[in-house]
Design a protein around this motif. Structure first.
Motif, PDB file in Angstrom:
ATOM      1  N   TRP A 114       0.844  -1.090  -4.937  1.00 20.19           N
ATOM      2  CA  TRP A 114       1.976  -1.404  -5.806  1.00 20.19           C
ATOM      3  C   TRP A 114       2.205  -2.910  -5.714  1.00 20.19           C
ATOM      4  CZ3 TRP A 114       3.124   2.370  -8.900  1.00 20.19           C
ATOM      5  CH2 TRP A 114       3.079   3.698  -8.483  1.00 20.19           C
ATOM      6  N   GLY A 115       1.946  -3.625  -6.805  1.00 18.04           N
ATOM      7  CA  GLY A 115       2.046  -5.071  -6.700  1.00 18.04           C
ATOM      8  C   GLY A 115       1.972  -5.794  -8.022  1.00 18.04           C
ATOM      9  N   ALA A 168       5.561  -7.875   1.204  1.00 20.01           N
ATOM     10  CA  ALA A 168       4.459  -6.915   1.250  1.00 20.01           C
ATOM     11  C   ALA A 168       3.116  -7.628   1.292  1.00 20.01           C
ATOM     12  CB  ALA A 168       4.526  -5.987   0.036  1.00 20.01           C
ATOM     13  N   PHE A 169       2.937  -8.614   0.421  1.00 13.90           N
ATOM     14  CA  PHE A 169       1.649  -9.310   0.385  1.00 13.90           C
ATOM     15  C   PHE A 169       1.437 -10.099   1.677  1.00 13.90           C
ATOM     16  CE2 PHE A 169      -1.228 -12.783  -0.974  1.00 13.90           C
ATOM     17  CZ  PHE A 169      -2.308 -11.995  -1.362  1.00 13.90           C
ATOM     18  N   TYR A 189       0.838  -1.192   0.000  1.00 16.85           N
ATOM     19  CA  TYR A 189       0.000   0.000   0.000  1.00 16.85           C
ATOM     20  C   TYR A 189       0.878   1.249   0.000  1.00 16.85           C
ATOM     21  CZ  TYR A 189      -4.137  -2.841   0.690  1.00 16.85           C
ATOM     22  OH  TYR A 189      -5.146  -3.756   0.515  1.00 16.85           O
ATOM     23  N   PRO A 190       0.541   2.239  -0.827  1.00 17.25           N
ATOM     24  CA  PRO A 190       1.395   3.425  -0.944  1.00 17.25           C
ATOM     25  C   PRO A 190       1.483   4.248   0.325  1.00 17.25           C
ATOM     26  CG  PRO A 190      -0.099   3.259  -2.830  1.00 17.25           C
ATOM     27  CD  PRO A 190      -0.545   2.250  -1.818  1.00 17.25           C
ATOM     28  N   ASN A 191       0.424   4.230   1.123  1.00 21.36           N
ATOM     29  CA  ASN A 191       0.350   5.121   2.267  1.00 21.36           C
ATOM     30  C   ASN A 191       1.188   4.612   3.424  1.00 21.36           C
ATOM     31  OD1 ASN A 191      -0.433   6.869   4.335  1.00 21.36           O
ATOM     32  ND2 ASN A 191      -2.470   7.107   3.459  1.00 21.36           N
ATOM     33  N   ALA A 197       3.874  -2.838  -9.954  1.00 18.93           N
ATOM     34  CA  ALA A 197       2.950  -2.160 -10.862  1.00 18.93           C
ATOM     35  C   ALA A 197       1.824  -1.520 -10.058  1.00 18.93           C
ATOM     36  CB  ALA A 197       2.379  -3.151 -11.865  1.00 18.93           C
ATOM     37  N   LEU A 198       1.270  -0.438 -10.600  1.00 17.83           N
ATOM     38  CA  LEU A 198       0.128   0.215  -9.952  1.00 17.83           C
ATOM     39  C   LEU A 198      -1.129  -0.592 -10.253  1.00 17.83           C
ATOM     40  CD1 LEU A 198      -0.960   2.582  -8.316  1.00 17.83           C
ATOM     41  CD2 LEU A 198      -1.212   3.847 -10.470  1.00 17.83           C
TER      42      LEU A 198
END
Length: 329
Positions: free
Chosen positions: A241-242, A168-169, A153-155, A210-211
């Motif tokens: 982003w993934g 991340a996942f 997540y970007p935030n 990727a977005l």
């Protein structure tokens, strides 16, 4: 942007909206738009006739899942990334108010999109459906050319990001399991963790962030009603982003069948390529279906869902979660 029946606003809300919108011009009128299940959205008309959309985040932050914190900032970020990409069909950001001093949450003001939400068209003929799927696939491929420098997540408020996609996942899924425990949602946590570990190598094949919109359901797609031509895309607050394959689970969060051919053909027509049909790609799609089913299951408590529809909704999300886990072995 949204065309649901307006509801009257009280004087204090109108005053707050007028204050927020003052840099753009005097407010003439505003109305609450219904249909969303997370943010609160208004359509405002300025004195010069310009229509804009004002979106505010939930104020009950203690009822948010971890990934949902400060989501409007992600939406503003994504619209900013699309500002010089008219092919991404997104609204332009006109202003943001992140002070939380006028309204008790972040505020995002964007341009009003033409068109009709695809969800509002009801039953459409096969040609219109095929065109909508094809153009959505092409849109996905264009969106996925936007690349980031980390996964998740970007935030920063979520803390759910990492240098690799497996990390991340794994953090994203782990946060949902923590939320499930906090809200008393029954989920097969051990099976989820086992699936993540078993298929970590498949996730590791994703090396470029990727977005990914993650929520391209028909309510977020604006089309030309007569033809089904895609002319607008909204609600990017859940973007990640993934892995581009995550998009196909997000676009059909209750679906478990094959990805529609027209969607894949549209994706390929815009130069996109996918790992579907390979053991790794198929495993990842099932992981993402597992993830979406977790979201649908866990969010029931904090959202306070009620109604006759809920029993079937909960049962379907639960069944899909277990079907995904069964497919993952």
């Amino acid at each position: 942007m949204l065309d649901h029946a307006p509801a009257p606003l009280d004087a204090s809300t109108l005053h707050a909206l007028a204050t927020v919108l003052a840099p753009l011009g005097p407010l003439d009128r505003a109305e609450l738009l219904t249909g969303g299940m997370f943010a609160t959205t208004y359509r405002a008309t300025l004195a010069d006739g310009t229509r804009v959309v004002v979106k505010t985040a939930p104020t009950a932050t203690d009822r948010l899942l971890r990934y949902e914190h400060d989501l409007l900032r992600t939406e503003a970020l994504v619209y900013g990334l699309a500002a010089n990409r008219p092919d991404l069909l997104m609204p332009r950001v006109l202003l943001t108010d992140l002070s939380r001093s006028v309204l008790p949450s972040d505020v995002l003001v964007v341009t009003h999109l033409d068109g009709t939400p695809l969800a509002d068209l009801g039953e459409v003929d096969d040609a219109t459906s095929q065109r909508a799927h094809h153009e959505l696939g092409a849109f996905m491929a264009r969106l996925h050319t936007v690349r980031g420098d980390r996964f998740g997540y970007p935030n920063d408020a979520t803390g759910l990001h990492a240098a690799t996609w497996p990390d991340a996942f794994g953090a994203m899924a782990g946060a949902l399991l923590d939320d499930a425990e906090a809200w008393g949602a029954e989920v097969p946590a051990a099976r989820v963790r086992t699936a993540l570990a078993r298929h970590a190598a498949a996730l590791a094949e994703v090396r470029d962030p990727a977005l990914v919109h993650t929520d391209l359901w028909p309510g977020n797609l604006f089309v030309e009603p007569a033809t089904g031509a895609l002319i607008g895309v909204i609600d990017t607050e859940r973007a990640v982003w993934g892995d581009p394959l995550l998009e196909f689970a997000g676009a059909d969060q209750m679906g478990l069948g094959p990805v529609p051919d027209a969607l894949l053909e549209g994706y390929a027509s815009a130069g996109g390529s996918l790992a579907l049909g390979t053991p790794s790609g198929d495993a990842r799609l099932w992981l993402y279906r597992m993830y979406m089913s977790l979201v649908l299951t866990v969010e029931i408590g904090p959202r306070g869902y009620t109604g006759d529809w809920l029993v079937g909704h909960r049962a379907k999300a639960w069944a899909n979660l277990h079907a995904a886990l069964d497919a993952l072995g």
